[in-house]
Design a protein around this motif. Structure first.
Motif, PDB file in Angstrom:
ATOM      1  N   TYR A  56      37.005  37.613  43.840  1.00  0.00           N
ATOM      2  CA  TYR A  56      37.437  38.969  43.539  1.00  0.00           C
ATOM      3  C   TYR A  56      38.371  39.023  42.234  1.00  0.00           C
ATOM      4  O   TYR A  56      38.248  39.834  41.715  1.00  0.00           O
ATOM      5  CB  TYR A  56      38.371  39.030  44.873  1.00  0.00           C
ATOM      6  CG  TYR A  56      37.511  39.602  45.930  1.00  0.00           C
ATOM      7  CD1 TYR A  56      37.422  40.708  46.482  1.00  0.00           C
ATOM      8  CD2 TYR A  56      36.709  38.424  46.854  1.00  0.00           C
ATOM      9  CE1 TYR A  56      36.750  41.387  47.691  1.00  0.00           C
ATOM     10  CE2 TYR A  56      36.078  38.858  47.887  1.00  0.00           C
ATOM     11  CZ  TYR A  56      35.893  40.152  48.214  1.00  0.00           C
ATOM     12  OH  TYR A  56      35.123  40.759  49.552  1.00  0.00           O
ATOM     13  N   GLY A  57      39.081  37.645  42.178  1.00  0.00           N
ATOM     14  CA  GLY A  57      40.048  37.698  41.025  1.00  0.00           C
ATOM     15  C   GLY A  57      39.483  37.811  39.899  1.00  0.00           C
ATOM     16  O   GLY A  57      39.843  38.371  38.678  1.00  0.00           O
ATOM     17  N   ASN A  65      43.503  47.189  33.444  1.00  0.00           N
ATOM     18  CA  ASN A  65      44.768  46.678  34.246  1.00  0.00           C
ATOM     19  C   ASN A  65      45.098  47.347  35.582  1.00  0.00           C
ATOM     20  O   ASN A  65      45.204  46.787  36.601  1.00  0.00           O
ATOM     21  CB  ASN A  65      45.895  46.361  33.398  1.00  0.00           C
ATOM     22  CG  ASN A  65      46.159  45.537  32.440  1.00  0.00           C
ATOM     23  OD1 ASN A  65      45.319  44.309  32.537  1.00  0.00           O
ATOM     24  ND2 ASN A  65      46.774  45.427  31.345  1.00  0.00           N
ATOM     25  N   ARG A  66      45.268  48.652  35.161  1.00  0.00           N
ATOM     26  CA  ARG A  66      45.429  49.837  36.465  1.00  0.00           C
ATOM     27  C   ARG A  66      44.326  49.878  37.522  1.00  0.00           C
ATOM     28  O   ARG A  66      44.460  50.471  38.434  1.00  0.00           O
ATOM     29  CB  ARG A  66      45.733  50.920  35.725  1.00  0.00           C
ATOM     30  CG  ARG A  66      47.078  51.038  35.128  1.00  0.00           C
ATOM     31  CD  ARG A  66      47.433  52.355  34.515  1.00  0.00           C
ATOM     32  NE  ARG A  66      48.727  52.397  33.624  1.00  0.00           N
ATOM     33  CZ  ARG A  66      49.343  53.432  33.127  1.00  0.00           C
ATOM     34  NH1 ARG A  66      48.637  54.301  33.447  1.00  0.00           N
ATOM     35  NH2 ARG A  66      50.325  53.233  32.416  1.00  0.00           N
ATOM     36  N   LYS A  67      43.018  49.323  37.048  1.00  0.00           N
ATOM     37  CA  LYS A  67      41.934  49.438  38.209  1.00  0.00           C
ATOM     38  C   LYS A  67      41.631  48.250  38.924  1.00  0.00           C
ATOM     39  O   LYS A  67      40.549  48.143  39.578  1.00  0.00           O
ATOM     40  CB  LYS A  67      40.606  49.883  37.113  1.00  0.00           C
ATOM     41  CG  LYS A  67      40.956  51.419  36.579  1.00  0.00           C
ATOM     42  CD  LYS A  67      41.206  52.627  37.587  1.00  0.00           C
ATOM     43  CE  LYS A  67      41.237  53.616  36.919  1.00  0.00           C
ATOM     44  NZ  LYS A  67      41.271  54.814  37.981  1.00  0.00           N
ATOM     45  N   ARG A  68      42.346  47.155  38.545  1.00  0.00           N
ATOM     46  CA  ARG A  68      42.195  45.919  38.893  1.00  0.00           C
ATOM     47  C   ARG A  68      42.115  45.967  40.667  1.00  0.00           C
ATOM     48  O   ARG A  68      41.302  45.388  41.353  1.00  0.00           O
ATOM     49  CB  ARG A  68      42.772  44.564  38.597  1.00  0.00           C
ATOM     50  CG  ARG A  68      42.344  44.254  36.984  1.00  0.00           C
ATOM     51  CD  ARG A  68      43.132  43.558  36.501  1.00  0.00           C
ATOM     52  NE  ARG A  68      42.640  43.074  34.986  1.00  0.00           N
ATOM     53  CZ  ARG A  68      43.165  42.636  33.943  1.00  0.00           C
ATOM     54  NH1 ARG A  68      44.340  42.032  34.329  1.00  0.00           N
ATOM     55  NH2 ARG A  68      42.870  42.391  32.848  1.00  0.00           N
ATOM     56  N   ILE A  69      43.239  46.396  41.276  1.00  0.00           N
ATOM     57  CA  ILE A  69      43.246  46.240  42.748  1.00  0.00           C
ATOM     58  C   ILE A  69      42.470  47.284  43.382  1.00  0.00           C
ATOM     59  O   ILE A  69      41.967  46.804  44.378  1.00  0.00           O
ATOM     60  CB  ILE A  69      44.922  46.846  42.948  1.00  0.00           C
ATOM     61  CG1 ILE A  69      45.902  45.592  42.463  1.00  0.00           C
ATOM     62  CG2 ILE A  69      45.014  46.559  44.487  1.00  0.00           C
ATOM     63  CD1 ILE A  69      47.263  46.056  42.693  1.00  0.00           C
ATOM     64  N   HIS A  70      42.175  48.259  42.699  1.00  0.00           N
ATOM     65  CA  HIS A  70      41.033  49.324  43.082  1.00  0.00           C
ATOM     66  C   HIS A  70      39.687  48.389  43.252  1.00  0.00           C
ATOM     67  O   HIS A  70      39.021  48.594  44.211  1.00  0.00           O
ATOM     68  CB  HIS A  70      41.041  50.647  42.283  1.00  0.00           C
ATOM     69  CG  HIS A  70      42.187  51.282  42.304  1.00  0.00           C
ATOM     70  ND1 HIS A  70      43.297  51.361  41.306  1.00  0.00           N
ATOM     71  CD2 HIS A  70      42.445  52.408  42.945  1.00  0.00           C
ATOM     72  CE1 HIS A  70      44.083  51.998  41.644  1.00  0.00           C
ATOM     73  NE2 HIS A  70      43.593  52.885  42.497  1.00  0.00           N
ATOM     74  N   ILE A  72      39.168  45.428  43.548  1.00  0.00           N
ATOM     75  CA  ILE A  72      39.144  44.522  44.888  1.00  0.00           C
ATOM     76  C   ILE A  72      38.685  45.052  46.047  1.00  0.00           C
ATOM     77  O   ILE A  72      37.604  44.513  46.893  1.00  0.00           O
ATOM     78  CB  ILE A  72      40.472  43.976  45.197  1.00  0.00           C
ATOM     79  CG1 ILE A  72      40.759  42.790  44.264  1.00  0.00           C
ATOM     80  CG2 ILE A  72      40.470  43.323  46.500  1.00  0.00           C
ATOM     81  CD1 ILE A  72      42.363  42.299  44.158  1.00  0.00           C
ATOM     82  N   PHE A  73      39.075  46.588  46.232  1.00  0.00           N
ATOM     83  CA  PHE A  73      38.408  47.118  47.469  1.00  0.00           C
ATOM     84  C   PHE A  73      37.044  47.665  47.171  1.00  0.00           C
ATOM     85  O   PHE A  73      36.237  47.690  48.218  1.00  0.00           O
ATOM     86  CB  PHE A  73      39.427  48.291  47.845  1.00  0.00           C
ATOM     87  CG  PHE A  73      40.967  47.915  48.434  1.00  0.00           C
ATOM     88  CD1 PHE A  73      40.785  47.730  49.736  1.00  0.00           C
ATOM     89  CD2 PHE A  73      41.828  47.567  47.611  1.00  0.00           C
ATOM     90  CE1 PHE A  73      42.095  47.128  50.452  1.00  0.00           C
ATOM     91  CE2 PHE A  73      42.875  47.385  48.152  1.00  0.00           C
ATOM     92  CZ  PHE A  73      43.101  47.093  49.552  1.00  0.00           C
ATOM     93  N   VAL A  77      33.431  46.753  49.438  1.00  0.00           N
ATOM     94  CA  VAL A  77      32.602  47.467  50.291  1.00  0.00           C
ATOM     95  C   VAL A  77      31.247  46.793  49.689  1.00  0.00           C
ATOM     96  O   VAL A  77      30.321  46.549  50.779  1.00  0.00           O
ATOM     97  CB  VAL A  77      32.330  48.925  49.470  1.00  0.00           C
ATOM     98  CG1 VAL A  77      31.288  49.680  49.801  1.00  0.00           C
ATOM     99  CG2 VAL A  77      33.777  49.626  49.754  1.00  0.00           C
ATOM    100  N   GLY A  78      30.974  46.171  48.557  1.00  0.00           N
ATOM    101  CA  GLY A  78      29.754  45.464  48.415  1.00  0.00           C
ATOM    102  C   GLY A  78      29.602  44.060  49.100  1.00  0.00           C
ATOM    103  O   GLY A  78      28.346  43.911  49.620  1.00  0.00           O
TER     104      GLY A  78
END
Length: 271
Positions: A56-57, A65-70, A72-73, A77-78
């Motif tokens: 994941y990481g 940067n601002r989309k990295r935590i999104h 992970i989610f 799903v995949g």
């Protein structure tokens, strides 16, 4: 044959890259090559971390940067879709195994079948209604402030989830075909149907057990030996097949991915 298995490994991870590109389109537009870089980088991180959590990481580091935590989610799903395929086909094979090789009475057989079918149905229903999970998370008070992160899962509707499932199913049959090629090469006398049922069971057991990719070749080999013993006495050949596929599918891609890890930028991607 081994060159074909190697080619199938590349096809497998390219398919996963295309799936990753499809998943992230809800967040940001990436190229197919960027998706390949991210997937192989994730594989390098995965082999050193329990249950591949580093994947994941490693993968989301290729997102802004601002989309990295999104991300992970989105990746979750995949992964859920892949687990649904593995569990549904694995449990089906396990039921076949129980009916074919285990001496259990009708009542227990019926109970096990109903439990397995119920679990498979639950997985499919939950996958195609993954927004339920977002609703559940929103009801947990201390998680509400993180809603903007896991809300991404609710953006995938039935059509998108079905497309993701096709990616997952295709990948499943690609690495199943790898096992067929290697086992048939080493043990040509084994019938195809029981061989593939044992392979599906192996995938199911692997997905259920805690693991570390770098070290779990022994667990994979012992699991395969235990089940394949019902259809062949070529124990060494089975272990050799599992070990070679483990090396080609996980270790070789992790080595290739190290090239992308070296060029990875952690903090300076545009947001």
């Amino acid at each position: 044959v081994m060159s074909c298995v190697f080619l199938l490994m590349l096809i497998n991870w390219v398919l996963e890259s295309l799936k990753w590109k499809y998943l992230t389109r809800e967040l940001v537009t990436i190229t197919s090559w960027q998706a390949i870089e991210a997937v192989f980088c994730g594989l390098t991180w995965a082999v050193f971390t329990p249950n591949r959590i580093g994947e994941y990481g490693g993968r989301v580091m290729f997102l802004p940067n601002r989309k990295r935590i999104h991300g992970i989610f989105a990746m979750a799903v995949g992964s859920f879709g892949q687990n649904v395929i593995t569990n549904v086909l694995g449990l089906s094979a396990l039921m076949w195994f129980a009916f074919t090789y285990l001496n259990i009475n009708i009542a227990i057989s019926l109970a096990l079948s109903l439990a397995a079918l119920g679990f498979m149905a639950l997985l499919l229903v939950f996958y195609f209604n993954i927004g339920w999970l977002v609703t559940l998370l929103n009801r947990i008070k201390f998680l509400k402030k993180y809603h903007r992160f896991f809300d991404i899962m609710a953006r995938y509707h039935t059509t998108e989830l079905l497309n993701i499932m096709w990616f997952c199913l295709t990948r499943f049959f690609v690495f199943s075909f790898q096992y067929f090629l290697v086992i048939h090469l080493l043990i040509p006398s084994v019938a195809v149907f029981p061989m593939m049922m044992m392979v599906f069971i192996l995938f199911f057991v692997q997905s259920a057990l805690p693991s570390l990719d770098l070290l779990d070749v022994g667990v994979r080999s012992m699991t395969a030996s235990a089940f394949f013993a019902y259809i062949t006495d070529q124990n060494i050949a089975v272990m050799a097949a599992v070990s070679s596929i483990w090396f080609i599918n996980l270790i070789v891609p992790a080595i290739l991915g190290s090239v992308f890890v070296l060029k990875l930028r952690f903090f300076d991607r545009s947001s």
